[in-house]
Design a protein around this motif. Structure first.
Motif, PDB file in Angstrom:
ATOM      1  N   VAL A   1       0.822  -1.373  -0.029  1.00 59.11           N
ATOM      2  CA  VAL A   1       0.083  -0.065  -0.059  1.00 59.11           C
ATOM      3  C   VAL A   1       0.930   1.186  -0.031  1.00 59.11           C
ATOM      4  N   LYS A   2       0.371   2.253  -0.509  1.00 55.33           N
ATOM      5  CA  LYS A   2       1.011   3.597  -0.602  1.00 55.33           C
ATOM      6  C   LYS A   2       0.693   4.228   0.789  1.00 55.33           C
ATOM      7  N   ARG A   3       1.640   4.452   1.477  1.00 51.93           N
ATOM      8  CA  ARG A   3       1.688   5.274   2.606  1.00 51.93           C
ATOM      9  C   ARG A   3       1.435   6.656   2.691  1.00 51.93           C
ATOM     10  N   VAL A   4       0.336   7.253   3.108  1.00 50.28           N
ATOM     11  CA  VAL A   4       0.008   8.742   3.124  1.00 50.28           C
ATOM     12  C   VAL A   4       0.090   9.303   4.615  1.00 50.28           C
ATOM     13  N   GLU A   5       0.653  10.402   5.202  1.00 54.86           N
ATOM     14  CA  GLU A   5       0.344  10.792   6.250  1.00 54.86           C
ATOM     15  C   GLU A   5      -0.499  12.094   6.346  1.00 54.86           C
ATOM     16  N   ILE A   6      -1.510  12.139   6.981  1.00 50.78           N
ATOM     17  CA  ILE A   6      -2.175  13.410   7.046  1.00 50.78           C
ATOM     18  C   ILE A   6      -2.281  13.920   8.441  1.00 50.78           C
ATOM     19  N   PRO A   7      -2.392  15.248   8.906  1.00 51.93           N
ATOM     20  CA  PRO A   7      -2.266  15.837  10.223  1.00 51.93           C
ATOM     21  C   PRO A   7      -3.565  15.490  10.668  1.00 51.93           C
ATOM     22  N   LYS A   8      -3.594  15.112  12.277  1.00 49.29           N
ATOM     23  CA  LYS A   8      -4.774  15.007  12.784  1.00 49.29           C
ATOM     24  C   LYS A   8      -5.430  16.326  13.411  1.00 49.29           C
ATOM     25  N   PRO A   9      -6.481  16.639  13.463  1.00 41.99           N
ATOM     26  CA  PRO A   9      -6.932  17.991  14.040  1.00 41.99           C
ATOM     27  C   PRO A   9      -6.534  18.205  15.323  1.00 41.99           C
ATOM     28  N   GLY A  10      -6.479  17.300  16.407  1.00 41.51           N
ATOM     29  CA  GLY A  10      -5.979  17.622  17.552  1.00 41.51           C
ATOM     30  C   GLY A  10      -4.427  17.353  17.658  1.00 41.51           C
TER      31      GLY A  10
ATOM     32  N   GLY B   1      -0.773  15.481  15.963  1.00 43.20           N
ATOM     33  CA  GLY B   1      -0.272  14.092  15.561  1.00 43.20           C
ATOM     34  C   GLY B   1      -0.516  13.888  14.067  1.00 43.20           C
ATOM     35  N   ILE B   2      -0.071  12.735  13.842  1.00 42.30           N
ATOM     36  CA  ILE B   2      -0.069  12.163  12.209  1.00 42.30           C
ATOM     37  C   ILE B   2      -0.913  10.895  12.150  1.00 42.30           C
ATOM     38  N   ARG B   3      -1.926  11.003  11.260  1.00 40.35           N
ATOM     39  CA  ARG B   3      -2.694   9.658  10.823  1.00 40.35           C
ATOM     40  C   ARG B   3      -2.169   9.122   9.568  1.00 40.35           C
ATOM     41  N   LYS B   4      -1.821   7.580   9.906  1.00 37.45           N
ATOM     42  CA  LYS B   4      -1.242   7.028   8.527  1.00 37.45           C
ATOM     43  C   LYS B   4      -2.320   6.396   7.942  1.00 37.45           C
ATOM     44  N   LEU B   5      -2.275   6.883   6.670  1.00 35.44           N
ATOM     45  CA  LEU B   5      -3.470   6.034   5.935  1.00 35.44           C
ATOM     46  C   LEU B   5      -2.622   5.202   4.667  1.00 35.44           C
ATOM     47  N   GLY B   6      -3.131   3.975   4.444  1.00 38.66           N
ATOM     48  CA  GLY B   6      -2.545   3.175   3.421  1.00 38.66           C
ATOM     49  C   GLY B   6      -3.506   3.373   2.139  1.00 38.66           C
ATOM     50  N   ILE B   7      -3.073   3.583   0.962  1.00 40.33           N
ATOM     51  CA  ILE B   7      -3.893   3.663  -0.174  1.00 40.33           C
ATOM     52  C   ILE B   7      -3.577   2.365  -1.003  1.00 40.33           C
ATOM     53  N   PRO B   8      -4.439   1.292  -0.879  1.00 46.19           N
ATOM     54  CA  PRO B   8      -4.152   0.154  -1.776  1.00 46.19           C
ATOM     55  C   PRO B   8      -4.516   0.551  -3.543  1.00 46.19           C
ATOM     56  N   THR B   9      -4.025  -0.442  -4.077  1.00 50.02           N
ATOM     57  CA  THR B   9      -3.927  -0.160  -5.726  1.00 50.02           C
ATOM     58  C   THR B   9      -5.711  -0.393  -5.837  1.00 50.02           C
ATOM     59  N   VAL B  10      -6.119   0.082  -7.014  1.00 51.42           N
ATOM     60  CA  VAL B  10      -7.611  -0.089  -7.205  1.00 51.42           C
ATOM     61  C   VAL B  10      -8.158  -1.550  -7.212  1.00 51.42           C
ATOM     62  N   VAL B  11      -7.102  -2.298  -8.185  1.00 51.56           N
ATOM     63  CA  VAL B  11      -7.231  -3.743  -8.282  1.00 51.56           C
ATOM     64  C   VAL B  11      -7.564  -4.379  -6.802  1.00 51.56           C
ATOM     65  N   ASP B  12      -6.651  -4.075  -5.791  1.00 53.87           N
ATOM     66  CA  ASP B  12      -6.562  -4.623  -4.505  1.00 53.87           C
ATOM     67  C   ASP B  12      -7.910  -4.200  -3.858  1.00 53.87           C
TER      68      ASP B  12
END
Length: 491
Positions: A129-138, A140-151
Motif C-alpha cells: 500500500v502507498k503510505r500517506v500521512e495526514i495531520p490530525k485535527p488535535g 499528531g499524524i494519521r497514517k493512511l494506506g492507499i491500496p491499488t484499485v485492483v486490490d
C-alpha cells in the motif's frame, strides 16, 4: 428398490436434497446483484444483503462453513461486479501501480480471467500500500494506506462475502462500518446511557490501533467462522503486503492493518468483537465505533475500576495498547465522542458540538474563501462552498442549535460580501455595481471610502445590495433552513 440411475430411493432422495441445497447456496449472489448496494462507504454491505444472508444455509447454527468454498464466492462474477461498482462509486486515488479508476477498468476487462485464476491458484500477490500521512485535527499524524484499485476491488469483494457471516453476531452496541448503523446512532445511544443515570464515562483511547493489530490473533478470530484456508491465506497476504513510503521506500508489515482499504473496518470489528462480548458479559453500558470506545458508569470510583480491568484485558488478551495520556474517567460533557459532546441543562442531557469543532470549521472555511478570489462567485458557491457546508451540517446537525446556524449563515454571507468587494476593486466599479443592484445614487457613494473589505462587507449599503435574497438566488446553502429540514426528516 433402485431407480433408473441405479440408486436406491434413499440415495436418490439424499442426492436430490443436496442438489437443491447447492442451488440455494449458489443462486444467492447472482440473483441479488442489484439489491446488495454497499451501505455508507467501503467495507460495508447493505442491510438487505445481511438479512438475506441470515436466512441462508451457510450462516445458520447447524451449518459447517468448511463445506463452502468461500474463495469461489469472492471471485464469482456477480460479487466482483458489485465490488467494482462500489469502488468506482467511492472514487479515490491510485496506488503504487499508478492505475486510476479508468485505467483499472480497462485492465480488468482485458485481464480479469487470468487474475481470477491466480487468486484461485494462490499465486496472486497484493501490491504494497502507498503510505500517506495526514495531520490530525488535535495534533499528531494519521497514517493512511492507499491500496491499488485492483486490490481495493478484491478487498471489497471479500467484505461482501464475510460481512453477512460476521455481522449478525456483532454486538448491538458496535456502530462502526455496519449496515443500518451510523455515528449518529452511537451518539444517540451514548446520550441514552447518560439519561439512564450513567453520567461518568470511561473514555478509552486505543493507541495507533490500526498500526498495532496483531496478525496472529486477528487470523485466529477470523478462523472461528471462516474455514476456507485459501481465503484466510489471501487475507493474511493483504495484512503482510507491506507499505511504500516516500522517505523509506518499502517497509514490511509485521503487524497492523492499513487504514484506508475496504477490508480494514471489517477486520477491526472482528478483532474488537471480543472486547464487546467481554463488556456485555460484565454488564457494562458502552458504545463503540471502530476503535473509539466509551463505557458509561455511575461513579468515578466505578469508572477507575473499569478502566483498570478493561485495560488489562485489552493489553494482555488482544495485544493492543491503551493510550493512557488520552484515556480518562470523567464527566461526558468534559469529553468528546465522535466529535460530539454533552451538556446537562436543567437536569436534561443534550448533545452538543464543542466550540473548538466550530472554530476549526470556520478556519477551514477561511482557507476555502482564499481560493475564491478571482473566481466566478456563482460557480464557486455550487462547486466548492455548498458541498463542504452540506457535509459538515449533515454530520453535526444532532448537536447544533438554530441560533448557532443563524450566526454561521450571517458570517458566511459577510465572507462572500468581503470576497465580492475585493473583486470589484476600484471605487468607480463598486459604485456602478451597487447602482446595478438597486442602491440609490446617494447611498452608492458610500463605496468611495478608505476602509478595508471586511469593514465594508458589514455596512448597511453593501448588506442591502448583497442581501440574503441575493445569495439565495445564487443557491448558497442555508445552514439554518437545512437544519430545520434535517430535524423534521431525520428525527
Amino acid at each position: 428398490m433402485k431407480d433408473s440411475d441405479g440408486l436406491t430411493n434413499t440415495e436418490g432422495l439424499n442426492l436430490k436434497l443436496r442438489k437443491e441445497l447447492f442451488i440455494v447456496r449458489t443462486v444467492y449472489t447472482a440473483d441479488d446483484d442489484e439489491n446488495r448496494a454497499i451501505a455508507e462507504g467501503a467495507g460495508r454491505i447493505s442491510a438487505g444483503a445481511v438479512n438475506s444472508a441470515v436466512n441462508s444455509p451457510w450462516v445458520r447454527n447447524n451449518s459447517d462453513p468448511q463445506q463452502h468454498r468461500l474463495l469461489e464466492r469472492v471471485v464469482e462474477f456477480g460479487n466482483m461486479k458489485l465490488a467494482w461498482k462500489q469502488v468506482k462509486k467511492n472514487k479515490g486515488s491510485y496506488g503504487i501501480d499508478g492505475r486510476t479508476i479508468a485505467d483499472t477498468e480497462l485492465f480488468l476487462k482485458a485481464n480479469w480471467l487470468a487474475l481470477r485464476q491466480t487468486i484461485r491458484d494462490e499465486t496472486f500477490k497484493p501490491y504494497p500500500v502507498k503510505r500517506v500521512e495526514i495531520p490530525k485535527p488535535g495534533g499528531g499524524i494519521r497514517k493512511l494506506g492507499i491500496p491499488t484499485v485492483v486490490d481495493r476491488v478484491i478487498q471489497q469483494a471479500i467484505c461482501q462475502v464475510l460481512n453477512p457471516i460476521f455481522d449478525p453476531s456483532f454486538s448491538e452496541f458496535s456502530y462502526g462500518f455496519r449496515p443500518n448503523k451510523s455515528a449518529h446512532d452511537a451518539v444517540r445511544q451514548a446520550r441514552k446511557h447518560q439519561e439512564d443515570g450513567k453520567q461518568w464515562v470511561v473514555d478509552m483511547d486505543l493507541k495507533q490501533f490500526f498500526d498495532e493489530v496483531n496478525h496472529d490473533i486477528l487470523i485466529s478470530r477470523l478462523g472461528r467462522k471462516v474455514k476456507d484456508k485459501r481465503l484466510k491465506r489471501l487475507i493474511n497476504a493483504y495484512l503482510k503486503s507491506g507499505v511504500i513510503t516516500i522517505s523509506d521506500g518499502y517497509l514490511p508489515s509485521e503487524k497492523g492493518t492499513p487504514q484506508g482499504g475496504p477490508l480494514s473496518p471489517l477486520l477491526s470489528n472482528i478483532l474488537l468483537d471480543d472486547l464487546d462480548k467481554e463488556l456485555e458479559k460484565r454488564g457494562h453500558n458502552f458504545c463503540r465505533y471502530a476503535d473509539d470506545c466509551n463505557i458509561y458508569v455511575g461513579s468515578r470510583k466505578a469508572g477507575e475500576r473499569v478502566m483498570q480491568t478493561v485495560t488489562e484485558y485489552v493489553e494482555k488478551l488482544l495485544k493492543l495498547k491503551v493510550n493512557k495520556e488520552k484515556s480518562a474517567v470523567d464527566r461526558p460533557w468534559k469529553r468528546k465522542f465522535l466529535g460530539f459532546s454533552s451538556q446537562k441543562v436543567f437536569g436534561k442531557i443534550r448533545t452538543s458540538v464543542p466550540e473548538e469543532i466550530i472554530k476549526r470549521f470556520r478556519g477551514r472555511m477561511k482557507k476555502l474563501f482564499h481560493e475564491g478570489r478571482g473566481r466566478n462567485v456563482a460557480r464557486f458557491i455550487i462547486e466548492r462552498i455548498n458541498p463542504v457546508l452540506r457535509g459538515w451540517l449533515q454530520y453535526f446537525y444532532l448537536g447544533l442549535s438554530l441560533k448557532q446556524m443563524q450566526t454561521f449563515d450571517f458570517w458566511i454571507r459577510r465572507r462572500f460580501r468581503c470576497l465580492i468587494w475585493r473583486q470589484w476593486k476600484r471605487p468607480p466599479t463598486r459604485i456602478r455595481k451597487l447602482l446595478s443592484l438597486g442602491i440609490a445614487q446617494g447611498k452608492a457613494c458610500y463605496a468611495n471610502n478608505r476602509k478595508g473589505p471586511w469593514w465594508n462587507a458589514g455596512i448597511p449599503v453593501v448588506k442591502q445590495a448583497l442581501s440574503p435574497e441575493y445569495f439565495k438566488r445564487l443557491e448558497l446553502y442555508s445552514m439554518t433552513d437545512n437544519l430545520k429540514r434535517l430535524r423534521i426528516t431525520l428525527t
